[in-house]
Write an enzyme that holds these catalytic residues in place. Structure first.
Site: not given
Length: 385
Positions: A125, A129, A243, A269, A364-365
């Site tokens: 990167t 870009a 990846a 709770r 990773e996109g």
């Protein structure tokens, strides 16, 4: 069950216990100091996790992608920051060397990466870009027996700790397109290589990301990945298929942790005289979390098996990354909602997990890039019939 299967089951069980007994208790310390304690890093090394994907020939565990996603999802039940420290050494920072590197490059770097003595970083990167990685402008000009690299790389995970950088740069004019992009293995300390101050991020404290700047950085021709120009972009894309499944597995582990945090809180709770887990609207949110978490795990494991069987998984890996990380975002939001006001307070893990989860839909996109990849592959499949 084969001996190999038994070994993997033992590894997954060991990692699962490690996450719960060692990593989760240290999460507050990591968040406070913005650093992973050395004792934790030492244990990660001892487990061999820096070399999960590296072949046994080079000192790694040689896990298949299916085995890898099972280990990763067991580990990321704890904070994803821990995985981040060795993630690039198993993924984008190493796969290019394993798949496309020369034998000399593999023997020079992989054994040290596998032990954790050498941290790998991935420099693709750039400031202008990101999603459009093919538009990168960093250049590498050949001058005799060396290449001179100039350019800036952005958002490089682990770069402040890295001993080796896989750097993508143009060796041919922009008109050559992706065929003009090459990759270089650049060692830390090389004159002309500078790592900037780490970013202060919304989440992922303890995982360090910075720019890497190359100014007249001279590297030997032997540092060219695979010894050939022009293979850099295709090498990067091959790494990203793997990846993205890995990152989806990270999301799967986080989904499981968040569901457990939400269920435990709902049982503890009390409002209107009973645990809020007895209220149907809360049950509905937990049920949605459970269904999406199971769907994500099933998808990731199925696609990992396809990869092991030798099938092309570009579309499937994008589907995994898109669905699992988007599901994680929805689950994190619901679980914080179950916690009510307490979910917005830092003493509860869900506040940090909510911030950490947000990043997975970006790196990773982005989710939008995954949508484009999925659609492109679908259209391509229909066109070639």
């Amino acid at each position: 069950m084969s001996e190999r299967d038994e070994t993997i089951e033992q590894l997954v069980d060991t990692v699962r216990r490690f996450a719960r007994e060692q990593l989760i208790p240290a999460e507050a310390e990591v968040e406070e100091t913005d650093d992973i304690p050395e004792r934790i890093i030492r244990q990660i090394k001892e487990l061999g996790l820096f070399g999960m994907t590296i072949a046994e020939t080079y000192g790694g565990l040689g896990l298949s992608l299916y085995e890898e996603v099972r280990v990763v999802s067991a580990l990321t039940y704890a904070s994803p920051v821990y995985r981040s420290y060795f993630g690039t050494s198993n993924g984008v920072g190493t796969l290019g060397i394993s798949v496309d590197g020369t034998e000399e490059q593999r023997r020079r770097y992989l054994p040290r990466i596998a032990t954790g003595d050498l941290i790998a970083s991935f420099c693709l990167t750039e400031p202008d870009a990101g999603s459009d990685a093919a538009s990168l402008t960093a250049r590498a000009a050949r001058q005799g027996d060396v290449y001179v690299i100039d350019g800036t790389k952005r958002f490089t995970t682990n770069s402040p700790h890295a001993g080796l950088f896989t750097v993508f740069a143009r060796t041919s004019p922009k008109e050559a397109g992706v065929a003009g992009i090459s990759a270089f293995l650049v060692e830390a300390g090389t004159p002309g290589l500078t790592v900037a101050k780490p970013y202060k991020k919304m989440g992922f404290r303890g995982a360090h990301t910075a720019d890497v700047i190359f100014e007249n950085c001279r590297v030997p021709a032997s540092s060219l990945l695979g010894g050939r120009e022009g293979i850099g972009f295709t090498s990067a894309m091959k790494s990203l298929d793997h990846a993205r499944v890995h990152m989806a597995a990270v999301a799967v582990g986080m989904c499981e942790r968040l569901l457990d945090e939400g269920t435990a809180y709902a049982l503890d709770r009390r409002q209107f005289g009973r645990p809020i887990a007895q209220f149907q609207l809360v049950q509905g949110m937990l049920a949605d979390c459970a269904a999406e978490g199971l769907a994500a795990r099933s998808m990731v494991e199925a696609v990992a098996r396809e990869y092991v069987d030798g099938r092309r998984i570009t579309k499937q890996s994008a589907c995994c990354k898109y669905f699992a990380t988007e599901a994680l975002g929805r689950i994190a939001d619901r679980v914080l909602q179950v916690h009510g006001g307490y979910g917005y307070i830092k003493e509860y893990p869900v506040e940090r997990l909510y911030r950490d989860a947000r990043l997975l839909r970006i790196f990773e996109g982005t989710s939008q890039i995954q949508q484009l990849i999925i659609a492109r592959e679908l259209i391509k499949e229909r066109t070639v019939r």
